[in-house]
Design a protein around this motif. Structure first.
Motif, PDB file in Angstrom:
ATOM      1  N   LYS A  26      22.677  46.433 -59.331  1.00 17.95           N
ATOM      2  CA  LYS A  26      21.588  46.843 -60.221  1.00 17.95           C
ATOM      3  C   LYS A  26      22.025  48.010 -61.116  1.00 17.95           C
ATOM      4  N   VAL A  27      22.624  49.022 -60.506  1.00 18.64           N
ATOM      5  CA  VAL A  27      22.999  50.226 -61.259  1.00 18.64           C
ATOM      6  C   VAL A  27      24.046  49.913 -62.333  1.00 18.64           C
ATOM      7  N   ARG A  28      25.007  49.085 -61.966  1.00 19.16           N
ATOM      8  CA  ARG A  28      26.085  48.758 -62.899  1.00 19.16           C
ATOM      9  C   ARG A  28      25.770  47.500 -63.725  1.00 19.16           C
ATOM     10  N   GLU A  29      24.552  46.994 -63.553  1.00 18.45           N
ATOM     11  CA  GLU A  29      24.117  45.799 -64.305  1.00 18.45           C
ATOM     12  C   GLU A  29      25.120  44.661 -64.196  1.00 18.45           C
ATOM     13  N   LEU A  30      25.556  44.407 -62.958  1.00 14.86           N
ATOM     14  CA  LEU A  30      26.518  43.330 -62.719  1.00 14.86           C
ATOM     15  C   LEU A  30      25.833  41.963 -62.711  1.00 14.86           C
ATOM     16  N   ALA A  31      24.510  41.982 -62.670  1.00 13.70           N
ATOM     17  CA  ALA A  31      23.738  40.732 -62.716  1.00 13.70           C
ATOM     18  C   ALA A  31      22.461  41.030 -63.499  1.00 13.70           C
ATOM     19  N   PRO A  32      21.874  40.007 -64.133  1.00 17.89           N
ATOM     20  CA  PRO A  32      20.628  40.220 -64.875  1.00 17.89           C
ATOM     21  C   PRO A  32      19.504  40.665 -63.922  1.00 17.89           C
ATOM     22  N   LEU A  33      18.530  41.382 -64.457  1.00 19.23           N
ATOM     23  CA  LEU A  33      17.451  41.918 -63.635  1.00 19.23           C
ATOM     24  C   LEU A  33      16.685  40.849 -62.862  1.00 19.23           C
ATOM     25  N   ASP A  34      16.489  39.688 -63.480  1.00 19.55           N
ATOM     26  CA  ASP A  34      15.721  38.657 -62.767  1.00 19.55           C
ATOM     27  C   ASP A  34      16.530  38.099 -61.590  1.00 19.55           C
ATOM     28  N   GLU A  35      17.862  38.147 -61.708  1.00 17.76           N
ATOM     29  CA  GLU A  35      18.708  37.728 -60.584  1.00 17.76           C
ATOM     30  C   GLU A  35      18.613  38.763 -59.449  1.00 17.76           C
ATOM     31  N   ILE A  36      18.628  40.047 -59.804  1.00 13.94           N
ATOM     32  CA  ILE A  36      18.470  41.102 -58.789  1.00 13.94           C
ATOM     33  C   ILE A  36      17.115  40.911 -58.078  1.00 13.94           C
ATOM     34  N   GLU A  37      16.088  40.682 -58.863  1.00 10.44           N
ATOM     35  CA  GLU A  37      14.746  40.426 -58.316  1.00 10.44           C
ATOM     36  C   GLU A  37      14.777  39.301 -57.287  1.00 10.44           C
ATOM     37  N   LYS A  38      15.440  38.228 -57.666  1.00  9.57           N
ATOM     38  CA  LYS A  38      15.503  37.053 -56.801  1.00  9.57           C
ATOM     39  C   LYS A  38      16.227  37.388 -55.493  1.00  9.57           C
ATOM     40  N   ARG A  39      17.239  38.266 -55.603  1.00 16.59           N
ATOM     41  CA  ARG A  39      18.045  38.587 -54.417  1.00 16.59           C
ATOM     42  C   ARG A  39      17.236  39.281 -53.323  1.00 16.59           C
ATOM     43  N   TYR A  40      16.277  40.116 -53.701  1.00 13.61           N
ATOM     44  CA  TYR A  40      15.459  40.762 -52.658  1.00 13.61           C
ATOM     45  C   TYR A  40      14.834  39.681 -51.773  1.00 13.61           C
ATOM     46  N   GLY A  41      14.293  38.672 -52.439  1.00 12.55           N
ATOM     47  CA  GLY A  41      13.653  37.573 -51.687  1.00 12.55           C
ATOM     48  C   GLY A  41      14.664  36.788 -50.869  1.00 12.55           C
ATOM     49  N   ASP A  42      15.832  36.540 -51.456  1.00 17.85           N
ATOM     50  CA  ASP A  42      16.885  35.805 -50.734  1.00 17.85           C
ATOM     51  C   ASP A  42      17.306  36.569 -49.476  1.00 17.85           C
ATOM     52  N   ILE A  43      17.400  37.885 -49.624  1.00 21.63           N
ATOM     53  CA  ILE A  43      17.830  38.709 -48.489  1.00 21.63           C
ATOM     54  C   ILE A  43      16.800  38.658 -47.365  1.00 21.63           C
ATOM     55  N   VAL A  44      15.523  38.789 -47.742  1.00 19.52           N
ATOM     56  CA  VAL A  44      14.472  38.762 -46.714  1.00 19.52           C
ATOM     57  C   VAL A  44      14.491  37.425 -45.979  1.00 19.52           C
ATOM     58  N   GLU A  45      14.663  36.366 -46.729  1.00 17.13           N
ATOM     59  CA  GLU A  45      14.676  35.033 -46.130  1.00 17.13           C
ATOM     60  C   GLU A  45      15.891  34.874 -45.203  1.00 17.13           C
ATOM     61  N   PHE A  46      17.035  35.304 -45.691  1.00 18.76           N
ATOM     62  CA  PHE A  46      18.283  35.232 -44.921  1.00 18.76           C
ATOM     63  C   PHE A  46      18.170  36.014 -43.613  1.00 18.76           C
ATOM     64  N   GLU A  47      17.636  37.210 -43.704  1.00 17.48           N
ATOM     65  CA  GLU A  47      17.547  38.045 -42.498  1.00 17.48           C
ATOM     66  C   GLU A  47      16.481  37.507 -41.529  1.00 17.48           C
TER      67      GLU A  47
END
Lengths: 283, 283
Positions: free
Chosen positions: B144-165
């Motif tokens: 997020k800080v280095r903008e290595l991925a678009p913001l909507d992808e970062i958004e999606k990752r929070y959900g992916d992480i919760v699901e994965f865990e």
């Protein structure tokens, strides 16, 4: 006491031309001058040395491009104390710098490959200390005793192993191969303890007695394997292991000496220290 | 002293609804009743408890088919003390039972896969304590800080992480997620030490100061990530880390409590003990 070791384990325990397993007394303490209590003190002091050397190895790989590493191979009959070596010798160093792997009965996938395939997959990375609890040697030990492969295949494996380990050594891996050698009587006492103590039941397997009943065959297989594969690049050390304290202090010394042989030092800065101090000051 | 902890770290350090990072004082010692010296004694005593619990976890997996395990996730700004946790907390348990992995900048191969791919490849086996030094959270922090991925992808990752865990938790993994929280000033002091001591140069990288100069962005990224991914199945704990001794004793307690929650016991014999004693006697 003038010195701890009258003869270094790297000398006294090494398998050389003409060596035979029957000449090693499992209850002996070759080269060590002192009591069990002194041995424990030496182990404690050695833990700090080992930890310091490991950190230098790790640091050199991270900051100085050093690609070397160390591999400790542990082989033994059941109950000889491999686990104790891992806990009491390897346990002294930073877990971050250790790659430990216990090789079990091969899986279907592993059996579908050459016997060294699963070994290559577990080699330590640069700067790491790898620890193999059992290894490719199982394929010329249980493999031979249980006739899991034809004799000419076993024969071929000795050569494959020597070639494989030479490769490893040439690419910067210091290999320390250790057989912990216990007596038939001591194994009986240790198995009896596992059957007496409910907190040890999990370590016992009825198959352990089946293997025990093939003791002479295993000793023979070990003797041949060690004679055939103890090379300058990857020598075998046979460590008398009826006395746990001796085995631990001897293996610790072998690993310390292997690390010392690398002439490790803290890597110099690969950046301008003063410039970075200035950058930090204004940050 | 009546008790060591007036409030358990599992309570006082947990990220809940309404939590904010600014409310955590990095120099505080929440819930701990006592001095640094007492903290060190507690750490030493805890090492034995932890080692005992780990052995039971391991034993249960080997002899009783228990498929559970524990995963400690460590995240922090540079110098916060992840390495010290690994050495001084994790280092107390048998290396045989630990799977440690440090996640670095992703490789080409890793980048070609979903961000959780390399994480799945390093999950601890049954009966193991896994330790992640950095983790999938890097992909919503530096990502997020280095903008290595678009913001909507970062958004999606929070959900992916919760699901994965959630999946992990459902399959028997007890997840302990720890952010070590240091102050901007303490980081400066620790970086200065690395620039002052030749035995610490290897831990310093000029890029550390670049990251430091993005401090506020990182704090913000941490706050959002922790708020979005602290769940009942995989809660976050934010451990004040300006005092190393406190961070160590607090993380140790979190891991001990996670293991205690598994109600571990020595597995019963899955063989006839008397029969095996007889077989051993005649062997």
């Amino acid at each position: 006491m003038a010195k701890t070791w009258s003869t270094e384990p790297a000398q006294s325990l090494r398998v050389r031309e003409g060596w035979s397993l029957a000449d090693v007394d499992p209850a002996s303490t070759p080269g060590f001058e002192g009591s069990k209590k002194y041995g424990q003190q030496v182990l404690e002091a050695g833990a700090e040395q080992l930890s310091d050397l490991q950190e230098k190895l790790f640091a050199s790989s991270r900051a100085a491009g050093d690609t070397r590493n160390v591999l400790l191979v542990l082989q033994a009959m059941d109950t000889a104390g491999k686990g104790g070596i891992v806990r009491h010798v390897v346990g002294a160093v930073d877990p971050q710098g250790v790659h430990h792997h216990a090789f079990k009965r091969p899986t279907e996938e592993e059996l579908a490959h050459d016997f060294l395939w699963r070994i290559r997959n577990q080699l330590p990375g640069v700067g790491m200390i790898g620890v193999f609890d059992r290894s490719h040697y199982e394929d010329v030990l249980v493999g031979k005793v249980r006739e899991l492969a034809p004799l000419d295949e076993i024969e071929k494996r000795y050569g494959d192993i020597v070639e494989f380990e030479n490769e490893l050594a040439a690419s910067g891996t210091t290999i320390v191969k250790v057989m912990l050698h216990i007596s038939f009587e001591e194994q009986k006492a240790r198995l009896a303890e596992r059957l007496d103590r409910p907190d040890k039941f999990w370590k016992f397997n009825p198959g352990d007695i089946d293997e025990r009943n093939l003791w002479a065959d295993y000793q023979n297989a070990y003797e041949i394997a060690l004679q055939r594969t103890s090379t300058d690049g990857a020598p075998w050390f046979v460590v008398p292991a009826d006395r746990k304290w001796y085995a631990r202090v001897a293996v610790q010394k072998l690993v310390i000496d292997a690390l010392r042989g690398l002439d490790l030092a803290w890597p110099p800065a690969d950046f301008d220290v003063d410039l970075q101090k200035t950058r930090l000051a204004v940050s």
